[in-house]
Design a protein around this motif. Structure first.
Motif, PDB file in Angstrom:
ATOM      1  N   ALA A  24       0.847  -1.189   0.000  1.00 27.25           N
ATOM      2  CA  ALA A  24       0.000   0.000   0.000  1.00 27.25           C
ATOM      3  C   ALA A  24       0.884   1.241   0.000  1.00 27.25           C
ATOM      4  O   ALA A  24       1.950   1.262   0.607  1.00 27.25           O
ATOM      5  CB  ALA A  24      -0.917  -0.012   1.216  1.00 27.25           C
ATOM      6  N   ASN A  25       0.445   2.268  -0.694  1.00 29.04           N
ATOM      7  CA  ASN A  25       1.182   3.525  -0.757  1.00 29.04           C
ATOM      8  C   ASN A  25       0.936   4.276   0.554  1.00 29.04           C
ATOM      9  O   ASN A  25       0.160   5.215   0.623  1.00 29.04           O
ATOM     10  CB  ASN A  25       0.716   4.342  -1.961  1.00 29.04           C
ATOM     11  CG  ASN A  25       1.650   5.499  -2.267  1.00 29.04           C
ATOM     12  OD1 ASN A  25       2.583   5.760  -1.526  1.00 29.04           O
ATOM     13  ND2 ASN A  25       1.385   6.186  -3.360  1.00 29.04           N
ATOM     14  N   ALA A  26       1.605   3.825   1.612  1.00 26.91           N
ATOM     15  CA  ALA A  26       1.412   4.368   2.956  1.00 26.91           C
ATOM     16  C   ALA A  26       2.714   4.965   3.476  1.00 26.91           C
ATOM     17  O   ALA A  26       3.805   4.565   3.049  1.00 26.91           O
ATOM     18  CB  ALA A  26       0.945   3.266   3.888  1.00 26.91           C
ATOM     19  N   ASP A  27       2.587   5.909   4.390  1.00 24.03           N
ATOM     20  CA  ASP A  27       3.769   6.501   5.021  1.00 24.03           C
ATOM     21  C   ASP A  27       4.625   5.403   5.646  1.00 24.03           C
ATOM     22  O   ASP A  27       4.113   4.531   6.347  1.00 24.03           O
ATOM     23  CB  ASP A  27       3.358   7.498   6.116  1.00 24.03           C
ATOM     24  CG  ASP A  27       2.767   8.781   5.555  1.00 24.03           C
ATOM     25  OD1 ASP A  27       2.990   9.069   4.359  1.00 24.03           O
ATOM     26  OD2 ASP A  27       2.074   9.485   6.314  1.00 24.03           O
ATOM     27  N   GLY A  28       5.905   5.428   5.377  1.00 24.37           N
ATOM     28  CA  GLY A  28       6.833   4.495   5.985  1.00 24.37           C
ATOM     29  C   GLY A  28       7.055   3.206   5.218  1.00 24.37           C
ATOM     30  O   GLY A  28       7.945   2.426   5.589  1.00 24.37           O
ATOM     31  N   PHE A  29       6.293   2.970   4.153  1.00 20.16           N
ATOM     32  CA  PHE A  29       6.453   1.709   3.419  1.00 20.16           C
ATOM     33  C   PHE A  29       7.841   1.594   2.794  1.00 20.16           C
ATOM     34  O   PHE A  29       8.549   0.606   3.018  1.00 20.16           O
ATOM     35  CB  PHE A  29       5.369   1.543   2.355  1.00 20.16           C
ATOM     36  CG  PHE A  29       5.563   0.330   1.488  1.00 20.16           C
ATOM     37  CD1 PHE A  29       5.569  -0.942   2.039  1.00 20.16           C
ATOM     38  CD2 PHE A  29       5.765   0.445   0.123  1.00 20.16           C
ATOM     39  CE1 PHE A  29       5.761  -2.073   1.250  1.00 20.16           C
ATOM     40  CE2 PHE A  29       5.958  -0.664  -0.671  1.00 20.16           C
ATOM     41  CZ  PHE A  29       5.963  -1.929  -0.103  1.00 20.16           C
ATOM     42  N   VAL A  34      13.587  -0.474   2.832  1.00 22.73           N
ATOM     43  CA  VAL A  34      15.012  -0.120   2.905  1.00 22.73           C
ATOM     44  C   VAL A  34      15.628  -0.686   4.185  1.00 22.73           C
ATOM     45  O   VAL A  34      16.741  -1.214   4.177  1.00 22.73           O
ATOM     46  CB  VAL A  34      15.209   1.407   2.813  1.00 22.73           C
ATOM     47  CG1 VAL A  34      16.627   1.814   3.204  1.00 22.73           C
ATOM     48  CG2 VAL A  34      14.892   1.894   1.404  1.00 22.73           C
ATOM     49  N   SER A  35      14.912  -0.603   5.282  1.00 21.36           N
ATOM     50  CA  SER A  35      15.404  -1.126   6.559  1.00 21.36           C
ATOM     51  C   SER A  35      15.670  -2.623   6.477  1.00 21.36           C
ATOM     52  O   SER A  35      16.702  -3.112   6.955  1.00 21.36           O
ATOM     53  CB  SER A  35      14.387  -0.813   7.657  1.00 21.36           C
ATOM     54  OG  SER A  35      14.782  -1.376   8.867  1.00 21.36           O
ATOM     55  N   VAL A  36      14.766  -3.362   5.853  1.00 23.10           N
ATOM     56  CA  VAL A  36      14.962  -4.809   5.683  1.00 23.10           C
ATOM     57  C   VAL A  36      16.161  -5.059   4.761  1.00 23.10           C
ATOM     58  O   VAL A  36      16.998  -5.923   5.046  1.00 23.10           O
ATOM     59  CB  VAL A  36      13.688  -5.487   5.139  1.00 23.10           C
ATOM     60  CG1 VAL A  36      13.965  -6.942   4.773  1.00 23.10           C
ATOM     61  CG2 VAL A  36      12.555  -5.401   6.155  1.00 23.10           C
ATOM     62  N   ALA A  37      16.270  -4.304   3.679  1.00 22.97           N
ATOM     63  CA  ALA A  37      17.396  -4.477   2.748  1.00 22.97           C
ATOM     64  C   ALA A  37      18.727  -4.296   3.472  1.00 22.97           C
ATOM     65  O   ALA A  37      19.670  -5.067   3.257  1.00 22.97           O
ATOM     66  CB  ALA A  37      17.279  -3.492   1.590  1.00 22.97           C
ATOM     67  N   ARG A  38      18.796  -3.311   4.355  1.00 22.18           N
ATOM     68  CA  ARG A  38      20.047  -3.046   5.091  1.00 22.18           C
ATOM     69  C   ARG A  38      20.401  -4.185   6.050  1.00 22.18           C
ATOM     70  O   ARG A  38      21.573  -4.384   6.351  1.00 22.18           O
ATOM     71  CB  ARG A  38      19.930  -1.731   5.849  1.00 22.18           C
ATOM     72  CG  ARG A  38      20.079  -0.548   4.940  1.00 22.18           C
ATOM     73  CD  ARG A  38      20.332   0.722   5.728  1.00 22.18           C
ATOM     74  NE  ARG A  38      20.624   1.808   4.809  1.00 22.18           N
ATOM     75  CZ  ARG A  38      19.952   2.944   4.767  1.00 22.18           C
ATOM     76  NH1 ARG A  38      18.961   3.166   5.607  1.00 22.18           N
ATOM     77  NH2 ARG A  38      20.292   3.878   3.913  1.00 22.18           N
ATOM     78  N   GLN A  39      19.400  -4.907   6.532  1.00 20.15           N
ATOM     79  CA  GLN A  39      19.674  -6.045   7.419  1.00 20.15           C
ATOM     80  C   GLN A  39      20.452  -7.130   6.674  1.00 20.15           C
ATOM     81  O   GLN A  39      21.256  -7.840   7.273  1.00 20.15           O
ATOM     82  CB  GLN A  39      18.368  -6.664   7.923  1.00 20.15           C
ATOM     83  CG  GLN A  39      17.602  -5.823   8.896  1.00 20.15           C
ATOM     84  CD  GLN A  39      16.270  -6.490   9.244  1.00 20.15           C
ATOM     85  OE1 GLN A  39      16.145  -7.711   9.209  1.00 20.15           O
ATOM     86  NE2 GLN A  39      15.280  -5.686   9.570  1.00 20.15           N
ATOM     87  N   PHE A  44      24.085  -1.567   1.474  1.00 21.47           N
ATOM     88  CA  PHE A  44      22.955  -1.126   0.645  1.00 21.47           C
ATOM     89  C   PHE A  44      22.900   0.398   0.578  1.00 21.47           C
ATOM     90  O   PHE A  44      23.020   1.080   1.587  1.00 21.47           O
ATOM     91  CB  PHE A  44      21.647  -1.671   1.221  1.00 21.47           C
ATOM     92  CG  PHE A  44      20.436  -1.245   0.446  1.00 21.47           C
ATOM     93  CD1 PHE A  44      20.140  -1.830  -0.769  1.00 21.47           C
ATOM     94  CD2 PHE A  44      19.610  -0.243   0.916  1.00 21.47           C
ATOM     95  CE1 PHE A  44      19.033  -1.433  -1.502  1.00 21.47           C
ATOM     96  CE2 PHE A  44      18.510   0.165   0.204  1.00 21.47           C
ATOM     97  CZ  PHE A  44      18.210  -0.432  -1.007  1.00 21.47           C
ATOM     98  N   VAL A  45      22.690   0.920  -0.628  1.00 21.78           N
ATOM     99  CA  VAL A  45      22.625   2.365  -0.855  1.00 21.78           C
ATOM    100  C   VAL A  45      21.169   2.750  -1.101  1.00 21.78           C
ATOM    101  O   VAL A  45      20.579   2.377  -2.117  1.00 21.78           O
ATOM    102  CB  VAL A  45      23.501   2.771  -2.066  1.00 21.78           C
ATOM    103  CG1 VAL A  45      23.393   4.257  -2.341  1.00 21.78           C
ATOM    104  CG2 VAL A  45      24.941   2.359  -1.833  1.00 21.78           C
ATOM    105  N   LEU A  81      10.866 -10.149   3.782  1.00 28.73           N
ATOM    106  CA  LEU A  81      10.014  -9.165   3.099  1.00 28.73           C
ATOM    107  C   LEU A  81       8.585  -9.686   2.959  1.00 28.73           C
ATOM    108  O   LEU A  81       7.626  -8.948   3.195  1.00 28.73           O
ATOM    109  CB  LEU A  81      10.591  -8.831   1.721  1.00 28.73           C
ATOM    110  CG  LEU A  81      11.828  -7.942   1.707  1.00 28.73           C
ATOM    111  CD1 LEU A  81      12.458  -7.929   0.314  1.00 28.73           C
ATOM    112  CD2 LEU A  81      11.489  -6.526   2.163  1.00 28.73           C
ATOM    113  N   SER A  82       8.434 -10.941   2.583  1.00 29.81           N
ATOM    114  CA  SER A  82       7.105 -11.519   2.356  1.00 29.81           C
ATOM    115  C   SER A  82       6.245 -11.543   3.611  1.00 29.81           C
ATOM    116  O   SER A  82       5.019 -11.494   3.526  1.00 29.81           O
ATOM    117  CB  SER A  82       7.224 -12.945   1.812  1.00 29.81           C
ATOM    118  OG  SER A  82       7.865 -12.929   0.564  1.00 29.81           O
ATOM    119  N   THR A  83       6.872 -11.643   4.763  1.00 31.87           N
ATOM    120  CA  THR A  83       6.110 -11.710   6.014  1.00 31.87           C
ATOM    121  C   THR A  83       5.949 -10.347   6.677  1.00 31.87           C
ATOM    122  O   THR A  83       5.289 -10.247   7.716  1.00 31.87           O
ATOM    123  CB  THR A  83       6.767 -12.688   7.009  1.00 31.87           C
ATOM    124  OG1 THR A  83       8.104 -12.270   7.265  1.00 31.87           O
ATOM    125  CG2 THR A  83       6.761 -14.107   6.458  1.00 31.87           C
TER     126      THR A  83
END
Length: 91
Positions: A24-29, A34-39, A44-45, A81-83
């Motif tokens: 959903a196009n929601a604030d923080g999505f 990005v936060s998951v990618a950095r984990q 990650f840039v 990401l899926s969960t």
């Protein structure tokens, strides 16, 4: 699940690997993605993220490109990401 031997993998590691995440196009999505990618990719840039809203603007496609180092890393990234509660689809 048994690991796939490197000689049978279709992906050569390490490599740049794009992943499209939709929600959903929601604030923080986008920030959550990005936060998951950095984990999974400490280098990650965030500036490489591509955002694409849906025609009606209800959904947002976020494309991240990570440095994939193993099949296990990619599998766990897709699972995480899926969960995630904000994520609808991961491609």
């Amino acid at each position: 699940m048994r690991p796939i031997p490197p000689e049978q993998s279709l992906i050569e590691y390490p490599s740049r690997f794009p992943i499209k995440v939709m929600g959903a196009n929601a604030d923080g999505f986008a920030e959550a993605v990005v936060s998951v990618a950095r984990q999974f990719d400490p280098g990650f840039v965030a500036g490489s993220v591509e955002l694409r809203p849906s025609r009606a603007g209800n959904y947002l496609g976020v494309t991240i490109t990570i440095t994939a180092t193993s099949r296990e890393q990619l599998d766990e990234l897709y699972r995480t990401l899926s969960t995630h509660p904000m994520v609808k689809v991961v491609l």
